[in-house]
Design an enzyme around this catalytic site. Sequence first.
Site: not given
Ligand code: UD1
Length: 385
Positions: A224
């Site tokens: 991821h």
């Molecule tokens: C975040 C953390 C990372 C951790 C990861 C675990 C930061 C900078 N990164 O990354 O360290 O390893 O979480 O998962 O804080 N999304 C959904 N549903 C959700 C959450 C996210 O659909 O409940 C999608 C959205 O499109 C979002 C993308 O995932 O833009 C990324 O989510 P985000 O919280 O920005 O970062 P992670 O890649 O999950």
Amino acid sequence: MKIMSIVGARPNFMKVAPFVRAIQRYNQSRAAAGQIQHILVHTGQHYDPTMSEVFFHELGIPAPDINLEVGSGTHAYQVGQTMIAFEKVLLEIQPDWVIVIGDVNATAACSLTARKYGIRVAHIEAGLRSFDWTMPEEVNRVVTDRLSNLLFTPDRLADENLRREGVSTVTICCVGNIMIDTLEYERPHASALDINQIISANQLPDQRNSVHLEADRFALLTLHRPANVDAKDRLGPLLETFLTIANIMPIIFPVHPRTRTRLVEFGFWQRLCDHSQLILTRPLGYRDMLRLNMDAKVVLTDSGGLQEECLVLGTHCLTMRENTERPITLTEHSGTNRLVGTEPAVVLAAFHAIQNIPRRVHLPELWDGATAERILTKLIGAACQ
Ligand code: UD1
């Protein structure tokens, strides 16, 4: 004493659970006046039920007292919105301590807000360094540690990182790894699960294939990191590598929402769905993941926490990154983790190389399931030494 703990994203939830339990135990033995008032704040960074709610249910974490509902967005948006929303909560409740965990955006945003108001900050999982400033998490780690009044580290290598940065040794408390508290607490529940039932309950409906898993004869894959999934020319060759491995043994791939979006966007999704030995599932709960890890021959991952769980379970871990903030897990330190990067030939060579090496558990000092108790004791004393 008022303690406010912050969670925002999936890796925070399994780490807060033992801390909440430690506070509950502390309070049980005291009259109301001497009890700790604990306020749990969820920033809302992760919000899908499979990324958040499921962990609260499974790990017995009480529902958050406050949800800031920040959601997804750019880094500046997420950090900025969290700070604005958290500021109101902080000023209203005025806790004695703000506890932040790990390295996600919620961690950095809330520590910065608290420190600006002179409210003490304690960081659980302090001192980890990948020394890779292209990782958003590295920025969060350094910022949070610089702002924290107490730094709870998981191991001595983390202590050393902090000392090198000039952090006063009286604020560094080596307490062990709180995630291992959860692993040990949940191990009996996970052991009772059946690996094939986990797959049939969670496989994505996009697939029609099915496999029968046997212990030590399948791989578990997670991916991821933005660096690995956001660029087509990085993700494409990685997928070819996974498909090659899937020709040798089944791969279970719980797909993170970010990764799924990219796989669809880049036109890779159908190819994965069509492979008979590659099983795509929705993001799994804690116990399901732990159970699969117990029996996997190898974990292929770019996650941080999985490197540590593999170490404690003795599972081979091939980390598809050039560096790790968790060097204690590496084979150089008697661990099970190898940094293999993303070059297909290197990943495949490492996959073949570990086939005949048996599982070997390695427990670093203080990874004993009692980290949360140590944290609470130090917090109440407000000092490490
Ligand atoms: C975040 C953390 C990372 C951790 C990861 C675990 C930061 C900078 N990164 O990354 O360290 O390893 O979480 O998962 O804080 N999304 C959904 N549903 C959700 C959450 C996210 O659909 O409940 C999608 C959205 O499109 C979002 C993308 O995932 O833009 C990324 O989510 P985000 O919280 O920005 O970062 P992670 O890649 O999950």
